[in-house]
Structure formats: C-alpha cells, structure tokens
Design an enzyme around this catalytic site. Structure first.
Site, PDB file in Angstrom:
ATOM      1  CE  LYS A 204     -28.361 -42.593 -18.310  1.00 26.58           C
ATOM      2  NZ  LYS A 204     -28.601 -42.345 -19.730  1.00 26.58           N
TER       3      LYS A 204
ATOM      4  CD  GLU B 238     -25.980 -39.916 -20.230  1.00 21.44           C
ATOM      5  OE1 GLU B 238     -25.866 -39.988 -19.003  1.00 21.44           O
ATOM      6  OE2 GLU B 238     -26.923 -40.447 -20.859  1.00 21.44           O
TER       7      GLU B 238
ATOM      8  CD  GLU C 188     -25.058 -47.592 -21.733  1.00 22.23           C
ATOM      9  OE1 GLU C 188     -26.114 -47.932 -21.213  1.00 22.23           O
ATOM     10  OE2 GLU C 188     -24.470 -46.535 -21.435  1.00 22.23           O
TER      11      GLU C 188
END
Ligand code: 13P
Length: 252
Positions: free
Chosen positions: A11, A96, A166
């Site tokens: 990330k 995200e 996920e």
C-alpha cells in the site's frame, strides 16, 4: 493442481530505502522456500529499486494499480506499458481504490484487459463491505464483481487472471473472515460464476487468494481450505519475518 501464490501489498508504505531493506530481508528469509509464487507490490516509486534488489531471485514484482490507456494526457497516472517494463503482476480494483478513488467495475474490466494485452498478470480484487455482508448480499456482490471484471475476456485470457477475495470488513481490522466461509464463497460465488462464464476446467484453473487480516498464525487455516490458493497480505507484509512466516504457513 494450482500453485499457491502469496502477494505483499505494501500500500502507501515504504520509502525507496525502506523498500530495498525489506526486499533484501524477505529475499533472505525465503531462500530455501519452493513450490509457491511470491509477489512483492511496493509503491510505484520503489518498483525500480526493488526490482534491482530482487535481481536473480524467484520472487516476482507487482504494481498496485495502473491506468488502462497506454499513454496520453492523464496527469499522475501510470500506464500498462510502464508497469510492464518493471513488473510481472498488477493489483487491480483493490477495495481502497474502489472506495477512495472512484474505481468502478467497468474501469476494473478495462484495466484487466489492458494488463493482459501487455503480458501482465492482473490480481483482481473483489469483496463485499460490512453492510452488504450483513444484508446477505455477499454472493450477489462478489459474483457481480467477478462477472464485470471478466466481461469480454476469452477463456485463455481468463485463465491467466488471479482473483483476490478480500471482504472489505476484514481489511486492516484484525478480524479475518472464517476460513470455511471464505472457502464457500470462493467455491460458489467465484468459481461458480467462472464456470458459468467459461467452463468448469477454467473455473478450476484460476487461482483465488484470500485477503483481510492475514497473519502468520491464521494463514495455515486459510491454506488448508481447498478453494484458497494463497493470500494478498497488507499490514503483515510490511515486516520480513511476518511475511516470510505467512509464505511458509501457506505450504503447511
Ligand atoms: P491487511 O492484511 O492489512 O488486512 O490488508 C489486506 C489487503 O487489503 C491486501 O490487499
């Protein structure tokens, strides 16, 4: 038999120097490991240095996102041509990105096609959020994301894609999903949909990772599930010892 694959999604963490140090430590910790694929996905700025640090290693490199166009006036974006110069893999449609950067199913489909056209292996992320989970919509949401991502892909193209399941509520919360639930969702809502779109053989060939609060002490429970082919690891991939322990637990 599907070869397990564990990917590290760093990330927005690690400067170049930190990324090089972590890569060196991961490489050392995994020297004697076999029978598994491992992919490190650093931020764009560290890709080149991590690639140099991995020189000659079996560990592979991935990006965390990319644009679908090859080039053009898209300030701040990175193209598949650029990613393919450095990487073998690219994470697409991470929750995200869907949540904070407006990524849509349609965009994920375009990116998946672009990745395949440039010889990259896409790791396509799918997963329901807490609200959807509580409303009993998991299967519909996940199945819908899979259908959208694979829209227009040939069977040969589809077989190269990796899916990461996920559940959004399990990401970064320390609360992983139940391995048996994950196994069922992958079997029914992911492989079931792939079998409908293609055929049973293709559905069985595609590798599906689990992601969401994977740690060294819970990985073996996921790896034992027949439908789970590895993991996409966030927080626990930022330290070499915990990431190496997860990779090794996948082989138990
Ligand atoms: P965590 O492992 O930190 O829960 O993150 C999972 C993830 O989002 C990997 O892509």
């Amino acid at each position: 038999m599907r070869t397990p694959i564990v990917a590290a999604n760093w990330k927005m963490h690690k400067t170049i120097r930190e990324a090089v140090d972590l890569t060196r430590d991961v490489r050392r910790a995994l020297l004697d490991v076999q029978g598994i694929e491992v992919v490190l996905c650093p931020p764009f700025t560290a890709l080149s240095a991590v690639r140099d640090t991995l020189g000659g290693s079996w560990i592979q490199l991935g990006a965390q996102n990319m644009h679908f166009e090859e080039q053009g006036a898209f300030t701040g974006e990175i193209s598949p041509l650029m990613v393919a110069e450095l990487c073998q893999y690219v994470i697409l449609g991470h929750s995200e990105r869907r949540q904070y950067f407006g990524e849509t199913d349609e965009g994920v489909n375009k990116k998946t096609k672009a990745a395949l056209a440039h010889g990259l292996i896409p790791i396509v992320c799918v997963g329901e959020n807490l609200e959807q989970n509580r409303a009993g919509q998991t299967s519909a949401v996940v199945g819908g994301q899979v259908r959208a991502a694979f829209q227009g892909l040939s069977r040969q193209e589809a077989a190269r894609v990796i899916i990461a399941y996920e559940p959004v509520w399990a990401i970064g919360t320390g609360i992983p999903a139940e391995p048996a639930d994950v196994n069922r969702i992958i079997g029914v809502s992911i492989r079931g949909v792939l079998a409908e779109l293609y055929d049973e053989e293709t559905a069985q060939a595609i590798r599906v990772q689990y992601g969401g609060s994977v740690k060294p002490d819970n990985m073996a429970d996921f790896a034992r599930q027949p439908e789970i082919d590895g993991a996409l690891v966030g927080g626990a991939s930022l330290k070499a010892d915990s990431f190496a322990a997860i990779v090794k637990a996948t082989l138990v």
